[in-house]
Motif scaffolding. Sequence first.
Motif, PDB file in Angstrom:
ATOM      1  N   PHE A 139      21.069   5.573  14.577  1.00 24.67           N
ATOM      2  CA  PHE A 139      20.397   4.637  15.466  1.00 24.67           C
ATOM      3  C   PHE A 139      21.319   4.264  16.623  1.00 24.67           C
ATOM      4  CE2 PHE A 139      22.464   2.241  12.058  1.00 24.67           C
ATOM      5  CZ  PHE A 139      23.237   1.319  12.754  1.00 24.67           C
ATOM      6  N   THR A 140      20.709   3.720  17.663  1.00 25.55           N
ATOM      7  CA  THR A 140      21.433   3.161  18.808  1.00 25.55           C
ATOM      8  C   THR A 140      21.139   1.674  18.874  1.00 25.55           C
ATOM      9  OG1 THR A 140      21.228   5.247  20.023  1.00 25.55           O
ATOM     10  CG2 THR A 140      21.758   3.283  21.301  1.00 25.55           C
ATOM     11  N   PHE A 141      22.203   0.876  19.070  1.00 25.81           N
ATOM     12  CA  PHE A 141      22.048  -0.577  19.142  1.00 25.81           C
ATOM     13  C   PHE A 141      22.620  -1.072  20.460  1.00 25.81           C
ATOM     14  CE2 PHE A 141      23.750  -4.903  17.925  1.00 25.81           C
ATOM     15  CZ  PHE A 141      22.504  -5.539  17.996  1.00 25.81           C
ATOM     16  N   ASP A 142      21.752  -1.696  21.289  1.00 24.85           N
ATOM     17  CA  ASP A 142      22.211  -2.181  22.587  1.00 24.85           C
ATOM     18  C   ASP A 142      22.449  -3.688  22.593  1.00 24.85           C
ATOM     19  OD1 ASP A 142      19.673  -3.228  22.477  1.00 24.85           O
ATOM     20  OD2 ASP A 142      18.946  -2.261  24.305  1.00 24.85           O
ATOM     21  N   GLY A 143      22.478  -4.274  21.427  1.00 23.23           N
ATOM     22  CA  GLY A 143      22.676  -5.706  21.330  1.00 23.23           C
ATOM     23  C   GLY A 143      21.378  -6.482  21.243  1.00 23.23           C
ATOM     24  N   GLN A 144      20.250  -5.798  21.594  1.00 22.95           N
ATOM     25  CA  GLN A 144      18.959  -6.474  21.586  1.00 22.95           C
ATOM     26  C   GLN A 144      17.952  -5.832  20.643  1.00 22.95           C
ATOM     27  OE1 GLN A 144      18.528  -9.322  23.268  1.00 22.95           O
ATOM     28  NE2 GLN A 144      20.672  -9.123  23.940  1.00 22.95           N
ATOM     29  N   ARG A 145      18.085  -4.527  20.430  1.00 22.24           N
ATOM     30  CA  ARG A 145      17.121  -3.846  19.572  1.00 22.24           C
ATOM     31  C   ARG A 145      17.745  -2.591  18.982  1.00 22.24           C
ATOM     32  NH1 ARG A 145      12.653  -0.956  23.527  1.00 22.24           N
ATOM     33  NH2 ARG A 145      13.753   1.032  23.768  1.00 22.24           N
ATOM     34  N   LEU A 146      17.114  -2.094  17.926  1.00 27.89           N
ATOM     35  CA  LEU A 146      17.536  -0.863  17.262  1.00 27.89           C
ATOM     36  C   LEU A 146      16.567   0.254  17.635  1.00 27.89           C
ATOM     37  CD1 LEU A 146      18.274  -2.246  13.676  1.00 27.89           C
ATOM     38  CD2 LEU A 146      19.970  -1.203  15.200  1.00 27.89           C
ATOM     39  N   ASP A 147      17.120   1.407  18.019  1.00 23.24           N
ATOM     40  CA  ASP A 147      16.311   2.596  18.272  1.00 23.24           C
ATOM     41  C   ASP A 147      16.774   3.682  17.315  1.00 23.24           C
ATOM     42  OD1 ASP A 147      14.517   1.925  20.457  1.00 23.24           O
ATOM     43  OD2 ASP A 147      16.350   1.691  21.648  1.00 23.24           O
ATOM     44  N   PHE A 148      15.956   3.967  16.300  1.00 25.34           N
ATOM     45  CA  PHE A 148      16.302   4.981  15.319  1.00 25.34           C
ATOM     46  C   PHE A 148      15.963   6.366  15.854  1.00 25.34           C
ATOM     47  CE2 PHE A 148      16.163   1.212  12.728  1.00 25.34           C
ATOM     48  CZ  PHE A 148      17.134   1.429  11.769  1.00 25.34           C
TER      49      PHE A 148
END
Length: 347
Positions: A139-148
């Motif tokens: 996943f990628t985490f930008d500090g606001q949401r998770l994108d799996f």
Amino acid sequence: MFEKKTWVNRQSEHPARRRLTPTGNDNEYDVARAEGVIMEDGDAFDAETMNNLEKRVAEGFSTLDPADLGADVCVQVYACVKSGTVYELTGSGAVGRCKIPAAWNSGDTWSVNGKAVPAYCGADAVDSDCIVAGRWVLFTFDGQRLDFNGGGGLSSGKLAQATAAESDVLSGKKFYAGNKNLKTGTLALSGNANAAQVLSGYTFYKDNAKSKQTGTMANKGAVSASVDPGSTYTIPAGYHNGNGKVSGNRKYTTVLLGEHTSWWSSFSYNVKSHYPSLYNKLTRNNFITVPVEWKGNSGGEGVGGSGAISDIVSYNASTGALTVAQPSYGVSGHFSITIRFKVYMIY
């Protein structure tokens, strides 16, 4: 991208030989190379060479880490536990991976380091398609949401555009429409027409969706015919468009069957014996009578009266028996009259 360099060794006739020159001070000398013939200078180990190496390494990292995130640009392992309906991630780094501890249930949510965040996979919110117990996920985490990582298949939005119902899909066939629930078709082909019952040149499916059949019924269009009285017409098999007509010809034959031959007696005739193919198609209306002669007498008295005149013709279509009575009219004891008739058959 990192630019590779091929390093070259120095090659000489006497690589280890050095010349010592006294400086004038006790036990002090200047050292100089005395290698003889130099075949290859090689790459110098100096500031210029080392700075060039630093530059190339930095350029290589900038390609992989344009935001200068350092270690965060690498995939970091996050701890993941499920507490009730919440998957709790603990760790750091913009790109992470974790092992899913428990199965996904509708309504489950996510948090990262104690902060509740939304989670997506492609165009949709995460669901049991990408969150599976015991599996590792990226996943990628930008500090606001998770994108799996994942997605790319049929999203809920695309599935919503599919409007087929079970009754629209062949019985037993599996499909998706409207949502991610697997459905089974119930449409059964139960046609019972055969080729002879479908218009020639037209195609149809009977009970097999993969077997298209072609009709053979003849197209008769508007068939017209005329028949004589007592005759029949056989309608040809095939399709008729409703504009055809069968007309009866205004054609008939008149036959004199006989007449009353004596007074006050009936006339009888066996139609069946003379017209065996016709008798059972006739009715009373096929017979007429024509007056031939009358006879009467009177007592010379003036009298009057009235009364109904009945039909004198009787016909039985089952037996072909025809009877024509000879009527008498008058007042008993005063006057009487009778009439003889000729009898005709019209067909």
